[in-house]
Design an enzyme around this catalytic site. Structure first.
Site, PDB file in Angstrom:
ATOM      1  N   LYS A   1      34.838  42.113  59.910  1.00 25.87           N
ATOM      2  CA  LYS A   1      35.744  40.967  59.822  1.00 25.87           C
ATOM      3  C   LYS A   1      36.250  40.569  61.200  1.00 25.87           C
ATOM      4  O   LYS A   1      36.292  39.399  61.550  1.00 25.87           O
ATOM      5  CB  LYS A   1      36.958  41.338  58.961  1.00 25.87           C
TER       6      LYS A   1
ATOM      7  N   ASP B   1      46.274  48.245  60.235  1.00 25.86           N
ATOM      8  CA  ASP B   1      44.939  47.796  59.842  1.00 25.86           C
ATOM      9  C   ASP B   1      44.731  46.438  60.507  1.00 25.86           C
ATOM     10  O   ASP B   1      45.352  45.440  60.125  1.00 25.86           O
ATOM     11  CB  ASP B   1      44.844  47.680  58.321  1.00 25.86           C
TER      12      ASP B   1
ATOM     13  N   PHE C   1      35.194  46.948  40.314  1.00 33.16           N
ATOM     14  CA  PHE C   1      34.873  45.522  40.457  1.00 33.16           C
ATOM     15  C   PHE C   1      33.552  45.293  41.181  1.00 33.16           C
ATOM     16  O   PHE C   1      32.924  44.263  41.014  1.00 33.16           O
ATOM     17  CB  PHE C   1      35.999  44.789  41.209  1.00 33.16           C
TER      18      PHE C   1
ATOM     19  N   PHE D   1      44.985  47.453  50.367  1.00 37.81           N
ATOM     20  CA  PHE D   1      43.660  46.880  50.192  1.00 37.81           C
ATOM     21  C   PHE D   1      42.908  47.866  49.300  1.00 37.81           C
ATOM     22  O   PHE D   1      43.217  49.060  49.292  1.00 37.81           O
ATOM     23  CB  PHE D   1      42.949  46.648  51.534  1.00 37.81           C
ATOM     24  N   THR D   2      41.926  47.362  48.537  1.00 34.85           N
ATOM     25  CA  THR D   2      41.250  48.205  47.526  1.00 34.85           C
ATOM     26  C   THR D   2      40.736  49.524  48.107  1.00 34.85           C
ATOM     27  O   THR D   2      40.926  50.586  47.520  1.00 34.85           O
ATOM     28  CB  THR D   2      40.052  47.440  46.919  1.00 34.85           C
TER      29      THR D   2
ATOM     30  N   ARG E   1      40.132  38.494  42.678  1.00 33.55           N
ATOM     31  CA  ARG E   1      41.100  39.403  43.289  1.00 33.55           C
ATOM     32  C   ARG E   1      42.275  39.473  42.332  1.00 33.55           C
ATOM     33  O   ARG E   1      43.236  38.737  42.421  1.00 33.55           O
ATOM     34  CB  ARG E   1      41.558  38.915  44.677  1.00 33.55           C
TER      35      ARG E   1
ATOM     36  N   TYR F   1      21.200  58.227  71.895  1.00 31.84           N
ATOM     37  CA  TYR F   1      21.988  58.932  70.868  1.00 31.84           C
ATOM     38  C   TYR F   1      23.375  59.241  71.417  1.00 31.84           C
ATOM     39  O   TYR F   1      24.379  59.089  70.743  1.00 31.84           O
ATOM     40  CB  TYR F   1      21.266  60.233  70.486  1.00 31.84           C
TER      41      TYR F   1
HETATM   42  N1  F0G Z   1      41.006  46.490  55.490  1.00 33.91           N
HETATM   43  C1  F0G Z   1      41.033  45.190  55.181  1.00 33.91           C
HETATM   44  C2  F0G Z   1      42.272  44.406  55.429  1.00 33.91           C
HETATM   45  C3  F0G Z   1      39.891  44.573  54.659  1.00 33.91           C
HETATM   46  O1  F0G Z   1      39.939  43.281  54.351  1.00 33.91           O
HETATM   47  C4  F0G Z   1      38.724  45.345  54.453  1.00 33.91           C
HETATM   48  C5  F0G Z   1      37.530  44.732  53.883  1.00 33.91           C
HETATM   49  C6  F0G Z   1      38.749  46.703  54.783  1.00 33.91           C
HETATM   50  C7  F0G Z   1      39.908  47.241  55.305  1.00 33.91           C
HETATM   51  C8  F0G Z   1      37.541  47.568  54.581  1.00 33.91           C
HETATM   52  O2  F0G Z   1      36.589  47.253  55.534  1.00 33.91           O
HETATM   53  O3  F0G Z   1      34.616  46.447  54.212  1.00 33.91           O
HETATM   54  O4  F0G Z   1      34.379  47.163  56.595  1.00 33.91           O
HETATM   55  O5  F0G Z   1      34.780  48.827  54.816  1.00 33.91           O
HETATM   56  N2  F0G Z   1      37.499  43.626  53.285  1.00 33.91           N
HETATM   57  C9  F0G Z   1      36.330  42.990  52.733  1.00 33.91           C
HETATM   58  C10 F0G Z   1      36.720  41.760  51.950  1.00 33.91           C
HETATM   59  C11 F0G Z   1      35.449  43.906  51.948  1.00 33.91           C
HETATM   60  O6  F0G Z   1      35.821  41.191  51.324  1.00 33.91           O
HETATM   61  O7  F0G Z   1      37.868  41.318  51.968  1.00 33.91           O
HETATM   62  P1  F0G Z   1      35.007  47.424  55.271  1.00 33.91           P
END
Ligand code: F0G
Length: 482
Positions: A266, A223, A455, A132-133, A389, A80
């Site tokens: 990623k 990022d 989405f 990013f979303t 997208r 832990y």
């Molecule tokens: N920043 C970027 C540039 C990303 O592409 C993503 C995720 C995140 C942050 C968030 O990371 O999913 O680990 O919480 N991109 C995925 C995609 C979801 O399908 O492009 P996460």
């Protein structure tokens, strides 16, 4: 990969890995694909993989793992607190990203949650190259606003500009002057700007952003979820850095930022994420939030096995032959589709090939989600799942009106070392068929619209019976073939 010349051409990607574990795929008949699409509410996120032939939804958590990652997972130290696996990850972060202090989080958006809760106050403005979303959702959740400061040319989808992810420095300075330094807790740069087609920024541009950050005393947040591929494209496309190693470029990039965060899904593995810095004071501001939202400071909601895989994966980003695999396939896919007249985002970026749905489906109004419709149509005719997208991934304004997206894209993600070239050729073939039959694609409308990140789980229906007509044409052209 892409470095070997063929004797009798044409040149094509060459894999520098071999396949040692395989997974059976299912290519179900077009009739089942149409039913599956209906059951999924015309939203590719809601398809089950038993109905999917090639899963090109995302590269997140789907890159192939290496033998070294899998073997490292076996030596994971279950504890832990104080796990040696975490120590190995800390060392990898320091060696590869050049940052001493690491806060582990379960994935990228968790890092955004911690950073935004700590630094964003109501009324704040966060300048960024592009959103990013998930970061948009977290900034908004904390009462902040974003300002997107890409150059106008970034929205020319067909282009040969090598760095469409660059921030416009004049716009940045104007944004700071208009909003006041006191209202800007940080500037955010996203490596390989995801939502405009995986487009990188140059190191020269990041240095310019740093200069402005220093001039006004504003923190710079990077990022780094797609930093490996951005570094690779810097090496390919930016004259000053052609002779440098991946390691040197990566360290140069992260060295310019005060805070670096990443989705390890990623960057380096299939799970996890992190926030890292060399400034103890910044670390201390966020530290308490890890046990509160993620888990103890030496695991952060990630299994120790994944922590081992993250560490090995970070070292593997230094290997150009590994990191170039996906961009090389993407380049091949984009160029072959372009040759057939299909409107693609160029230059080819990272993460996936991006089809310009506004051009592909000119006849569909943006309010009827042309990129979502194209994703649904492409699944029906191929069994391949891509991701919308565009406006479906956008939000409504305070009055409930659609905020139409800058670009409408169908993303066909190419996770690292997952697909074979014949599968990529199948993508090209089915997309060509759909291009020739594009007049059959119609619009979509929401039947179930969640208020946040709609989405992901939203449900839609076609505005006419176009999916059945598309299926009929498929049967006519392909006979009883799958
Ligand atoms: N920043 C970027 C540039 C990303 O592409 C993503 C995720 C995140 C942050 C968030 O990371 O999913 O680990 O919480 N991109 C995925 C995609 C979801 O399908 O492009 P996460």
């Amino acid at each position: 990969m892409g470095m070997v010349k063929f004797y009798k051409g044409p040149d094509m990607p060459l894999e520098l890995h071999k396949v040692r574990v395989v997974q059976k795929l299912h290519l179900v008949p077009v009739e089942r694909r149409l039913d599956a699409m209906k059951e999924a509410g015309f939203n590719t996120f809601r398809l089950g993989t038993k109905d999917v032939y090639l899963d090109m939804l995302t590269d997140s958590g789907t890159n192939a793992m290496s033998d070294n990652q899998l073997s490292a997972m076996m030596r994971a130290d279950d504890a832990y607190a104080g796990s040696q696996s975490f120590e190995r990850l800390q060392k990898a972060v320091e060696d590869v990203l050049g940052k001493k202090y690491l806060l582990p989080v379960h994935q990228g958006r968790a890092a955004e949650n911690v950073i935004c809760r700590t630094f964003v106050k109501p009324g704040n403005v966060i300048p960024m190259n592009y959103h990013f979303t998930t970061v948009l959702a977290h900034v908004t959740e904390n009462g902040g606003k974003i300002e997107e400061l890409l150059h106008d040319h970034a929205f020319q989808l067909k282009s040969d500009h090598p760095f469409k992810g660059n921030m416009d420095i004049e716009k940045l300075e104007k944004c700071i002057q208009e909003n006041g330094v006191e209202n800007i807790p940080f500037i955010r740069m996203e490596a390989s700007t995801n939502l405009i087609g995986g487009q990188p920024f140059s190191l020269a541009n990041l240095m310019d952003v740093r200069r402005i950050a220093d001039k006004y005393g504003i923190m710079l947040v990077l990022d780094a979820s797609l930093i490996g591929e951005n570094a690779y494209l810097i090496k390919q496309r930016e004259d000053n850095w052609k002779e440098n190693t991946m390691g040197e470029i990566l360290k140069m990039m992260t060295g310019l930022a005060d805070l670096v965060y990443f989705s390890a899904r990623k960057l380096s593995s299939s799970r996890g994420g992190g926030i890292c810095t060399n400034q103890k004071a910044l670390y201390a501001k966020m530290e308490a939030m890890i046990p509160l939202y993620e888990g103890f400071l030496t695991y952060g909601g990630i299994s120790v096995r994944e922590i081992e895989a993250m560490a090995v994966g970070l070292y593997e980003t230094l290997d150009e032959t590994m990191i170039c695999q996906s961009p090389t396939y993407i380049k091949y896919l984009v160029e072959e589709l372009e040759k057939r007249g299909i409107p693609m985002v160029t230059p080819p970026g990272v993460l996936g090939a991006h089809v310009n749905a506004m051009e592909f489906c000119k006849h569909i109004p943006q309010e009827e989600y042309p990129a979502g419709a194209l994703a649904a149509a492409f699944y029906i005719c191929s069994g391949i799942r891509g991701m919308e997208r565009g406006t479906m991934s956008s939000v409504r304004d305070e009055e409930g009106k659609e905020i139409l997206a800058d670009v409408e894209l169908l993303r066909l993600a190419v996770p690292r070392r997952v697909f074979t070239l014949s599968q990529i050729n199948y993508v090209i073939d089915r997309m060509t068929w759909l291009w020739d039959n594009r007049h059959l694609i119609g619009g979509l409308k929401f039947t179930y619209e969640p208020p946040v990140l709609r989405f992901f789980m939203g449900g839609l229906e076609p505005t006419s019976d176009w999916p059945s007509k598309l299926m009929d044409k498929f049967r006519k052209d392909f006979g009883d073939s799958l």
